[in-house]
Design a protein around this motif. Sequence first.
Motif, PDB file in Angstrom:
ATOM      1  N   VAL A  13      95.035 116.703  93.774  1.00  0.00           N
ATOM      2  CA  VAL A  13      94.737 116.423  92.509  1.00  0.00           C
ATOM      3  C   VAL A  13      94.524 117.731  91.531  1.00  0.00           C
ATOM      4  O   VAL A  13      95.132 117.878  90.547  1.00  0.00           O
ATOM      5  N   GLN A  54      96.750 119.093  88.529  1.00  0.00           N
ATOM      6  CA  GLN A  54      96.032 119.384  87.365  1.00  0.00           C
ATOM      7  C   GLN A  54      96.221 120.936  86.755  1.00  0.00           C
ATOM      8  O   GLN A  54      96.726 121.039  85.882  1.00  0.00           O
ATOM      9  N   SER A  55      96.199 121.903  87.787  1.00  0.00           N
ATOM     10  CA  SER A  55      96.398 123.143  87.465  1.00  0.00           C
ATOM     11  C   SER A  55      97.806 123.289  86.812  1.00  0.00           C
ATOM     12  O   SER A  55      98.116 123.863  85.752  1.00  0.00           O
ATOM     13  N   MET A 115      99.712 121.155  85.298  1.00  0.00           N
ATOM     14  CA  MET A 115      99.745 120.814  84.121  1.00  0.00           C
ATOM     15  C   MET A 115      99.178 121.528  82.844  1.00  0.00           C
ATOM     16  O   MET A 115      99.026 121.100  81.684  1.00  0.00           O
ATOM     17  N   GLN A 132      95.649 122.294  82.793  1.00  0.00           N
ATOM     18  CA  GLN A 132      94.226 122.180  82.693  1.00  0.00           C
ATOM     19  C   GLN A 132      93.623 123.444  83.133  1.00  0.00           C
ATOM     20  O   GLN A 132      94.009 124.057  83.971  1.00  0.00           O
ATOM     21  N   GLU A 167      88.118 121.161  83.272  1.00  0.00           N
ATOM     22  CA  GLU A 167      88.975 120.024  83.132  1.00  0.00           C
ATOM     23  C   GLU A 167      89.397 119.396  84.689  1.00  0.00           C
ATOM     24  O   GLU A 167      89.349 118.302  84.940  1.00  0.00           O
ATOM     25  N   ILE A 168      89.713 120.334  85.500  1.00  0.00           N
ATOM     26  CA  ILE A 168      90.055 119.967  86.778  1.00  0.00           C
ATOM     27  C   ILE A 168      88.935 119.407  87.449  1.00  0.00           C
ATOM     28  O   ILE A 168      88.752 118.403  88.317  1.00  0.00           O
ATOM     29  N   ALA A 209      88.186 115.836  86.529  1.00  0.00           N
ATOM     30  CA  ALA A 209      89.279 115.061  86.952  1.00  0.00           C
ATOM     31  C   ALA A 209      88.795 114.766  88.545  1.00  0.00           C
ATOM     32  O   ALA A 209      88.860 113.554  89.011  1.00  0.00           O
ATOM     33  N   GLU A 256      87.773 111.374  90.056  1.00  0.00           N
ATOM     34  CA  GLU A 256      88.422 110.604  91.073  1.00  0.00           C
ATOM     35  C   GLU A 256      87.768 110.228  92.403  1.00  0.00           C
ATOM     36  O   GLU A 256      87.951 109.360  93.316  1.00  0.00           O
TER      37      GLU A 256
END
Length: 121
Positions: free
Chosen positions: A98, A102-103, A105, A107, A111-112, A115, A119
Amino acid sequence: MVNLILVSHSEKLAQGLKELLGEMAPGVAIHLAAGLADGSLGTDISRIEAAFEAVTDDSLLITDLGSATMNAELALELYSGNHTITFCDVPFLEGAFVAAVQSRMGQNLDEIILALQSEFQ
């Protein structure tokens, strides 16, 4: 991009996870601190510190088992580098996956972490 630092008792496990993440999230810097110098299972604070020194941006630290977490937390207490390194207590494989995606993308570290908390907690 946010870097990942993976601390594992097994160098083979960490290398395999790094390979998988490289396919799923190319370009994300993944630093390993895994196993002992003689190839046996274990964690070594000097390897963790070396991974900290290799980061090129803010980083997320993920560990596999209890003593890896204890050594990583000790290394964090001793760290005086220029980047933010944050430990996140999530499942090793799933959390790293995850975080890497995320990185990739774009983020940021906060933010990571949100997330991951959403999760896994």
